[in-house]
Design a protein around this motif. Structure first.
Motif, mmCIF file in Angstrom:
data_model
loop_
_atom_site.group_PDB
_atom_site.id
_atom_site.type_symbol
_atom_site.label_atom_id
_atom_site.label_comp_id
_atom_site.label_asym_id
_atom_site.label_seq_id
_atom_site.Cartn_x
_atom_site.Cartn_y
_atom_site.Cartn_z
ATOM 1 N N PRO A 466 98.334 63.243 129.290
ATOM 2 C CA PRO A 466 99.708 63.260 129.792
ATOM 3 C C PRO A 466 100.364 64.626 129.645
ATOM 4 C CG PRO A 466 99.563 62.064 127.708
ATOM 5 C CD PRO A 466 98.160 62.364 128.127
ATOM 6 N N LEU A 467 101.160 64.972 130.645
ATOM 7 C CA LEU A 467 101.933 66.215 130.629
ATOM 8 C C LEU A 467 103.392 65.840 130.372
ATOM 9 C CD1 LEU A 467 100.403 67.895 133.817
ATOM 10 C CD2 LEU A 467 99.736 68.280 131.432
ATOM 11 N N ARG A 468 103.793 65.909 129.136
ATOM 12 C CA ARG A 468 105.143 65.486 128.767
ATOM 13 C C ARG A 468 106.095 66.680 128.696
ATOM 14 N NH1 ARG A 468 106.242 60.679 127.022
ATOM 15 N NH2 ARG A 468 107.898 61.459 125.648
ATOM 16 N N THR A 469 107.337 66.459 129.111
ATOM 17 C CA THR A 469 108.350 67.512 129.075
ATOM 18 C C THR A 469 109.495 67.178 128.123
ATOM 19 O OG1 THR A 469 109.457 66.509 130.985
ATOM 20 C CG2 THR A 469 107.847 68.258 131.429
ATOM 21 N N GLU A 470 109.581 65.900 127.670
ATOM 22 C CA GLU A 470 110.634 65.532 126.729
ATOM 23 C C GLU A 470 110.444 66.301 125.415
ATOM 24 O OE1 GLU A 470 110.112 62.332 129.677
ATOM 25 O OE2 GLU A 470 108.763 63.504 128.392
ATOM 26 N N THR A 471 111.552 66.705 124.811
ATOM 27 C CA THR A 471 111.469 67.467 123.569
ATOM 28 C C THR A 471 111.752 66.569 122.364
ATOM 29 O OG1 THR A 471 113.790 68.147 123.784
ATOM 30 C CG2 THR A 471 112.111 69.650 124.638
ATOM 31 N N THR A 472 110.975 66.730 121.338
ATOM 32 C CA THR A 472 111.194 65.991 120.095
ATOM 33 C C THR A 472 112.345 66.624 119.313
ATOM 34 O OG1 THR A 472 109.635 67.386 118.890
ATOM 35 C CG2 THR A 472 108.741 65.401 119.961
ATOM 36 N N LEU A 473 112.847 65.880 118.342
ATOM 37 C CA LEU A 473 113.892 66.434 117.478
ATOM 38 C C LEU A 473 113.368 67.651 116.729
ATOM 39 C CD1 LEU A 473 116.712 66.227 116.284
ATOM 40 C CD2 LEU A 473 115.808 64.640 114.559
ATOM 41 N N ALA A 474 112.095 67.619 116.346
ATOM 42 C CA ALA A 474 111.504 68.761 115.642
ATOM 43 C C ALA A 474 111.553 70.018 116.510
ATOM 44 C CB ALA A 474 110.065 68.451 115.252
ATOM 45 N N THR A 475 111.343 69.874 117.803
ATOM 46 C CA THR A 475 111.400 71.014 118.713
ATOM 47 C C THR A 475 112.813 71.573 118.783
ATOM 48 O OG1 THR A 475 109.638 70.017 120.041
ATOM 49 C CG2 THR A 475 110.886 71.811 121.045
ATOM 50 N N ARG A 476 113.786 70.684 118.786
ATOM 51 C CA ARG A 476 115.177 71.127 118.942
ATOM 52 C C ARG A 476 115.712 71.801 117.677
ATOM 53 N NH1 ARG A 476 115.229 66.139 121.764
ATOM 54 N NH2 ARG A 476 116.162 64.993 120.023
ATOM 55 N N VAL A 477 115.361 71.264 116.513
ATOM 56 C CA VAL A 477 115.922 71.843 115.281
ATOM 57 C C VAL A 477 115.101 73.018 114.771
ATOM 58 C CG1 VAL A 477 116.945 69.642 114.642
ATOM 59 C CG2 VAL A 477 114.693 70.242 113.736
ATOM 60 N N GLY A 478 113.819 73.087 115.135
ATOM 61 C CA GLY A 478 112.991 74.217 114.740
ATOM 62 C C GLY A 478 112.933 74.425 113.236
ATOM 63 N N GLU A 479 113.206 75.651 112.801
ATOM 64 C CA GLU A 479 113.087 76.005 111.394
ATOM 65 C C GLU A 479 114.366 75.762 110.595
ATOM 66 O OE1 GLU A 479 111.953 80.110 111.675
ATOM 67 O OE2 GLU A 479 109.826 79.636 111.730
ATOM 68 N N VAL A 480 115.414 75.231 111.244
ATOM 69 C CA VAL A 480 116.706 75.065 110.572
ATOM 70 C C VAL A 480 116.603 74.232 109.293
ATOM 71 C CG1 VAL A 480 119.026 74.075 110.796
ATOM 72 C CG2 VAL A 480 118.069 75.452 112.646
ATOM 73 N N PRO A 481 115.945 73.043 109.305
ATOM 74 C CA PRO A 481 115.876 72.257 108.063
ATOM 75 C C PRO A 481 115.230 73.011 106.906
ATOM 76 C CG PRO A 481 115.207 70.918 109.939
ATOM 77 C CD PRO A 481 115.306 72.335 110.421
ATOM 78 N N GLU A 482 114.223 73.822 107.229
ATOM 79 C CA GLU A 482 113.533 74.581 106.187
ATOM 80 C C GLU A 482 114.479 75.594 105.541
ATOM 81 O OE1 GLU A 482 109.073 76.475 105.739
ATOM 82 O OE2 GLU A 482 110.094 76.605 107.664
ATOM 83 N N TRP A 483 115.249 76.285 106.370
ATOM 84 C CA TRP A 483 116.172 77.285 105.837
ATOM 85 C C TRP A 483 117.337 76.626 105.100
ATOM 86 C CZ3 TRP A 483 114.637 81.942 105.133
ATOM 87 C CH2 TRP A 483 113.681 82.507 105.984
ATOM 88 N N VAL A 484 117.787 75.480 105.580
ATOM 89 C CA VAL A 484 118.848 74.756 104.874
ATOM 90 C C VAL A 484 118.357 74.319 103.492
ATOM 91 C CG1 VAL A 484 120.226 72.645 104.857
ATOM 92 C CG2 VAL A 484 120.045 73.999 106.955
#
Length: 519
Positions: A466-484
């Motif tokens: 499958p070729l999916r284009t929907e973005t996961t929450l992990a894609t949207r937040v990226g490295e922010v949780p790690e830095w927080v």
């Protein structure tokens, strides 16, 4: 006196079991539970030593493949450097629990999060291999990767481990007044953390395209896998032509994209006329775009590790240069300094250059949606930012090209395949994972690896993904949780330092008053 060191050693040994080829995912929270118990209440520098013991017990066996053909020194040096991050984590956590001697689950999880983040970035760009998440593709914890990437998985496991350690401590100290309720509530919370992953959806629907991954094999394992000139390239050409015969006979569908692995062309496919002609002839016979892994003799006095896109009637139309060459393998940082310790650094005669563009190839099949392939070469699959950049650039499928020939029949290839499985779950993307020698596989967005090949055999993996284009929450937040998380830990450490200074000042004042009274 020996209980803490013994717990640390056992913790490191048990953690090995969470990764390929053991694949016992529950070993990760068990190991970290033992480590938390070993560190809680220890003196800071004792925590450093305990963390180092646990790190060595973990990294020495799991990174054994790094010295299979180059000797023990590089292997043990790498394992020791990685173990130092466990040591720093041990120092920090022990210092933060030194006064009360009580397990602090959230603090333990934050320390673990920060140590994995630091290890992924330093030195020389870091080495995130063997993050906790990379052994969790088959566990409920692993599904959390779709919400916050590998850092969230590591945090959740460490938090669950801290809760279990708190329960154990409550049972041991029940006569000392520690509330027994902790022994009941903490394990329930730990189990709940893991079970929460089961609620995370990992959809696999979407329009599909046909992929063909070619594992051509090499003449021999080891550093001289390409000693016989053009043999590796010829193997991949033959394996591809054989696979196309199945297409012509109606036994297999026509691929929309063909993928060869890293180093599939063992000579420069742009400067060597016969190599280029073999590739173009293969593309023409397939009438399908082909991604080729190769080495380019450029720029001057350097080498480039590249993925090249060849299209029918067009030739080479796109290029991706590996963004994160491996230090001490593909280039020697601070060469003059390290030469003081070993002249072996000069075995790497020409350094690989680092690319500066995100890897994304777009092809337009006649009978399928546009394929936007996000690229990672070999160890790059372990770097969060490289994979995130590809998906954010628009990738609807990920392509991981690797060459495991230099690691022989070891756990390195299964460990790498496990990382690709986690990446599929993290981003909700299919992954075409192709190695020169195995293991290769097609991976659906739920992390399931299909058609996993054996090591050092010629094989192909083929099918619809499958070729999916929907973005996961992990894609949207990226490295922010790690830095927080890192920021929160820093505040906790500052607060602990200030409180410690204040308590020291109060004790000193009380002592002065007592001295005055006595006088």
């Amino acid at each position: 006196m020996l209980v803490r060191p013994l717990l640390a050693l056992v913790a490191g040994g048990v953690l090995c079991l969470a990764f390929p080829t053991f694949d016992i995912w529950v070993a990760a929270p068990v190991a970290l539970t033992l480590l938390a118990l070993a560190l809680t209440g220890a003196r800071a520098w004792a925590g450093f030593g305990l963390g180092l013991l646990a790190g060595l017990a973990f990294f020495v066996p799991t990174l054994q493949w790094s010295g299979i053909y180059v000797g023990s020194l590089p292997w043990l040096a790498l394992a020791t450097v990685e173990a130092l991050f466990f040591a720093l984590a041990g120092l920090a956590y022990a210092w933060l629990t030194r006064r009360r001697g009580t397990v602090r689950p959230v603090v333990f999880a934050l320390v673990w999060l920060a140590s994995e983040g630091l290890r992924a970035r330093a030195p020389y760009g870091g080495f995130p291999w063997l993050k906790l998440a990379f052994g969790q593709a088959d566990s409920p914890f692993g599904r959390l990767v779709a919400l916050g990437g590998p850092p969230l998985v590591g945090f959740a496991i460490a938090l669950a481990a801290g809760l279990l350690a708190l329960a154990v401590q409550a049972l041991v100290r029940r006569r000392g007044g520690m509330p027994l309720a902790r022994a009941v509530v903490a394990p329930l919370l730990a189990v709940g953390l893991g079970a929460a992953g089961l609620l995370v959806p990992l959809p696999t629907d979407g329009p599909t395209a046909q992929f063909l991954g070619v594992q051509g094999n090499v003449p021999r394992p080891g550093l001289d896998f390409n000693a016989e000139r053009r043999m590796v390239l010829d193997n991949h050409v033959r394996a591809t032509i054989d696979a196309l015969q199945d297409v012509a006979a109606g036994r297999a569908p026509r691929p929309d994209l063909i993928v060869w692995p890293e180093n599939a062309s063992d000579i420069d496919p742009l400067r060597n006329a016969d190599a280029k002609s073999e590739i173009l002839a293969t593309v023409q016979a397939a009438q399908t775009p082909l991604i080729v892994g190769g080495l380019l003799e450029e720029p001057a006095d350097h080498v480039s590790n590249v993925s090249l896109l060849f299209e029918p009637g067009k030739g080479n139309t796109a290029r991706y240069v590996k963004r994160h060459p491996v230090p001490f393998a593909e280039y020697i940082p601070n060469r003059s300094f390290w030469r003081i310790f070993s002249k072996e650094v000069d075995l790497v005669r020409r350094d690989f250059v680092a690319g500066d563009q995100v890897g994304l190839f777009t092809v337009h099949p006649a009978a399928a949606p546009a394929i936007k392939a996000g690229l990672a070469i070999c160890f790059e699959v372990a770097y969060d930012d490289i994979m995130l950049d590809a998906v954010r650039a628009g990738a609807n499928v990920l392509v991981v090209q690797t060459n495991n020939a230099t690691f022989g029949f070891t756990a390195e290839s299964p460990q790498q395949l496990a990382i690709s499985r986690i990446r599929a779950m993290e981003f909700g993307r299919s992954v075409v994972h192709v190695s020169t020698v195995g293991q290769s596989a097609l991976i659906t967005p739920d992390g399931t690896a299909h058609q996993v090949t054996s090591l050092f055999t010629q094989a192909v993996v083929r099918g619809a993904l499958p070729l999916r284009t929907e973005t996961t929450l992990a894609t949207r937040v990226g490295e922010v949780p790690e830095w927080v998380g890192a920021a929160v830990l820093a505040l906790i450490m500052v607060g602990s330092f200030v409180r410690g200074r204040g308590q020291t000042a109060v004790r000193a004042q009380m002592k002065d008053e007592d001295d005055e009274d006595e006088s």
